[in-house]
Write an enzyme that holds these catalytic residues in place. Structure first.
Site, PDB file in Angstrom:
ATOM      1  N   ARG A 289      41.446  13.729  53.942  1.00 38.07           N
ATOM      2  CA  ARG A 289      41.287  15.184  53.784  1.00 38.07           C
ATOM      3  C   ARG A 289      40.366  15.550  52.629  1.00 38.07           C
ATOM      4  O   ARG A 289      40.166  16.726  52.331  1.00 38.07           O
ATOM      5  CB  ARG A 289      42.653  15.858  53.660  1.00 38.07           C
TER       6      ARG A 289
ATOM      7  N   HIS B 231      46.329  44.242  61.145  1.00 32.64           N
ATOM      8  CA  HIS B 231      46.881  44.905  62.329  1.00 32.64           C
ATOM      9  C   HIS B 231      47.901  44.023  63.023  1.00 32.64           C
ATOM     10  O   HIS B 231      48.209  44.230  64.186  1.00 32.64           O
ATOM     11  CB  HIS B 231      45.733  45.289  63.275  1.00 32.64           C
TER      12      HIS B 231
HETATM   13  O1  F6P Z   1      46.705  11.559  61.088  1.00 35.03           O
HETATM   14  C1  F6P Z   1      46.305  11.996  59.835  1.00 35.03           C
HETATM   15  C2  F6P Z   1      44.964  11.482  59.444  1.00 35.03           C
HETATM   16  O2  F6P Z   1      45.064  10.171  59.046  1.00 35.03           O
HETATM   17  C3  F6P Z   1      44.338  12.336  58.363  1.00 35.03           C
HETATM   18  O3  F6P Z   1      44.779  12.044  57.099  1.00 35.03           O
HETATM   19  C4  F6P Z   1      42.893  12.072  58.598  1.00 35.03           C
HETATM   20  O4  F6P Z   1      42.101  13.046  57.992  1.00 35.03           O
HETATM   21  C5  F6P Z   1      42.826  12.109  60.098  1.00 35.03           C
HETATM   22  O5  F6P Z   1      44.036  11.539  60.520  1.00 35.03           O
HETATM   23  C6  F6P Z   1      41.661  11.406  60.727  1.00 35.03           C
HETATM   24  O6  F6P Z   1      41.628  10.069  60.385  1.00 35.03           O
HETATM   25  P1  F6P Z   1      40.362   9.152  60.644  1.00 35.03           P
HETATM   26  O7  F6P Z   1      39.229   9.717  59.872  1.00 35.03           O
HETATM   27  O8  F6P Z   1      40.757   7.796  60.175  1.00 35.03           O
HETATM   28  O9  F6P Z   1      40.071   9.172  62.118  1.00 35.03           O
END
Ligand code: F6P
Length: 547
Positions: A268, A384
């Site tokens: 993230r 709204h």
């Molecule tokens: O399922 C959660 C997760 O691991 C996230 O933390 C991550 O951003 C997403 O899936 C996608 O993961 P990847 O980039 O390994 O496909």
């Protein structure tokens, strides 16, 4: 009782909260004409007015004391220094290295990661240039105009909202289509709208094991071959971003076409890595770099500004104040800017995947609330619908309002209305409307006393509802970079106070595992079902319809 809730700093905040609950913000504004000015701080193109909060100097000092007690500064230093702060995965947390413009090395296990980071940035720059200039072509010699960016979670949300928010900076002639969900409707619709000869597929997956991303890429590949491309042409049309180079190569990605990232970049937090390549393809490398620069400026601010002026710190402490001492279970984000409409969804992952945890330190179950539910949508639409509950409902929902002062449209009348709604909402939330004021309003309507009193009761607005207002001169790439980094650091500070590991995400694993077991039963229709009654029944119904 945990050490946190037993601490004198926590107890002090509990006591102060009891006193604050008996007061009204409206009276504070009347008593102190300087309140707004005193409680407005700026950094990196962002002006934060936090005067419409349930706070006094005493509250802010007590919150700062809690942050000191929780060693937030030490933890912050540890993150920037590349220490293994993600202890359950034994990883450093260094998304900040991806936007490090200091020229200083960043060490992980004694090794400077900056040469690899800079090399990757160069690769991104060269690649974007070659696509935008038309030098890199598809197999028939046509330029690549349609970018299909496949990824999910952090490999999707960050790039998508950045691209969306920076619409005024889009590079003409290239269109980026983001696909995340494994729902076949999405990829089908996107592929149906584009010409395979002009298509570049960017597959983004840090782990290269994510089901949705692998399946969407396989579908795109099958479509490319069906449309007339050959296996040999794939290298011209498919690239990948991943830390799992081996899996990407085994999948069939040309080694040249793989952009790396590293295990010290959390999913993230990965938009600053090559996962952000679709952003650079959308807005061009210079704007992309400005976005990184804005984030770096915020990193510097976060590390150096004193606590009382430190925007991420202020936001984090206000959040802790409401979550832990006012039982606020959610926080609403309200961008008054159409292009920033995806921001709540982005912060949802950032905040909820980071701090939606219940274990502090190595194995203590918390006895206090941690990460709130993050939600929201663009203003004025919410006014709204759900704003009713924020104004008069029984939950306390702190709100972050956001508004650029300059907008890239020529509709001055619209902009004034948009801004007036934004400011008017924060005002209404803060001051409310008393029973007596409502009665006075109704006085001329000729109502009998009972009806008048009843209606005035329903119309009474308690006010005293907290909000922050974030203003930007304009939401350019640099300011947007700073905005996103500010929320990242806010989440970090809150995780540090709550003592959770903000950088793992074990909670999402069980669902994936069981989903795979169920998939096996959906595909192998003769296989015996051994789940609970409800799941067995759902599978049977699916089998009956889908064969
Ligand atoms: O399922 C959660 C997760 O691991 C996230 O933390 C991550 O951003 C997403 O899936 C996608 O993961 P990847 O980039 O390994 O496909």
């Amino acid at each position: 009782m945990t050490a946190l809730t037993a601490s004198p700093e926590w107890k002090n905040l509990e006591n102060i909260a009891t006193q604050i609950k008996a007061q009204h913000m409206r009276d504070w504004f009347t008593a102190d004409p300087q309140r707004a000015e005193k409680l407005t701080k700026s950094a990196c193109g962002i002006e934060l007015d936090f005067s419409k909060n349930l706070i006094t100097d005493e509250v802010m000092q007590a919150l700062q004391a809690l942050a000191i007690e929780c060693q937030v500064n030490k933890k912050r230093q540890a993150m920037f220094a590349g220490e293994i702060i993600n202890h359950t995965e034994q990883r450093a947390v260094l998304h900040t290295a991806l936007r490090n413009f200091s020229g200083k090395p960043v060490l992980v296990d004694g090794q400077d990661v900056m040469p690899d980071v800079l090399a990757c940035q160069q690769k991104i720059q060269d690649f974007v240039k070659s696509v935008h200039s038309g030098k890199r072509k598809g197999y028939t010699g046509k330029p690549l105009k349609e970018i299909v960016a496949i990824g999910i979670g952090g490999s999707f949300l960050g790039p998508k909202i950045m691209s969306e928010a920076l619409k005024p900076y889009w590079f003409a002639g290239v269109k980026v289509h983001y696909v995340a969900n494994v729902d076949g409707c999405h990829i089908q619709d996107v592929l149906a709208s584009i010409d395979h000869r002009e298509t570049l597929v960017v597959m983004s997956s840090k782990s290269f094991t994510t089901q949705e991303t692998l399946q969407n890429t396989l579908t795109a590949k099958a479509w490319f071959l069906e449309e007339g491309g050959t296996q040999q042409d794939i290298a011209k049309h498919f690239i990948a971003v991943s830390s799992n180079i081996q899996a990407a190569t085994e999948f069939g990605m040309d080694a040249e076409n793989i952009f790396p990232l590293w295990d010290w970049v959390g999913g993230r937090y990965s938009l600053w890595s090559a996962i952000g390549l679709p952003i650079a393809l959308t807005i061009g490398y210079d704007h992309y770099r400005a976005m990184l620069q804005g984030a770096f400026d915020m990193d510097e601010h976060f590390q150096n500004a004193p606590m009382e002026q430190n925007l991420p710190m202020i936001l984090a402490l206000l959040g802790v104040w409401y979550v832990n001492f006012f039982d606020a279970q959610s926080q609403v984000l309200l961008p008054y800017y159409h292009y920033l409409r995806g921001f709540p969804a982005y912060v949802q992952q950032l905040d909820m995947e980071s701090n939606g945890k219940r274990i502090a330190g190595s194995q203590t179950a918390v006895d206090y609330a941690t990460g709130p539910i993050i939600w929201g949508s663009e203003g004025t639409n919410g006014q709204h619908s759900f704003h009713q509950l924020i104004h008069q409902g029984t939950s306390l929902i702190p709100a972050d309002f956001m508004l650029p002062l300059n907008v890239p449209n020529k509709n001055a009348a619209h902009h004034a209305m948009l801004a007036s709604n934004c400011f008017g909402q924060t005002q209404a939330l803060m001051q409310g409307k008393t029973f007596e004021e409502c009665k006075a309003d109704l006085a001329s309507k000729g109502l009998d006393d009972t009806t008048l009193e009843s209606l005035a009761t329903h119309k009474t607005m308690p006010g005293n509802k907290p909000s922050n207002t974030l203003l930007f001169q304009q939401l350019d790439p640099k300011t947007l970079g700073a905005l996103v980094a500010m929320y990242e650091h806010k989440v970090f500070v809150q995780g540090a106070i709550w003592g959770v590991n903000s950088f793992d995400q074990w909670g999402v694993e069980l669902g994936k595992e069981l989903g795979n077991q169920v998939l096996d039963k959906l595909v192998n229709t003769d296989a015996e079902l051994g789940f609970d009654g409800s799941t067995n029944q759902l599978i049977s119904k699916f089998r009956k319809t889908n064969g």
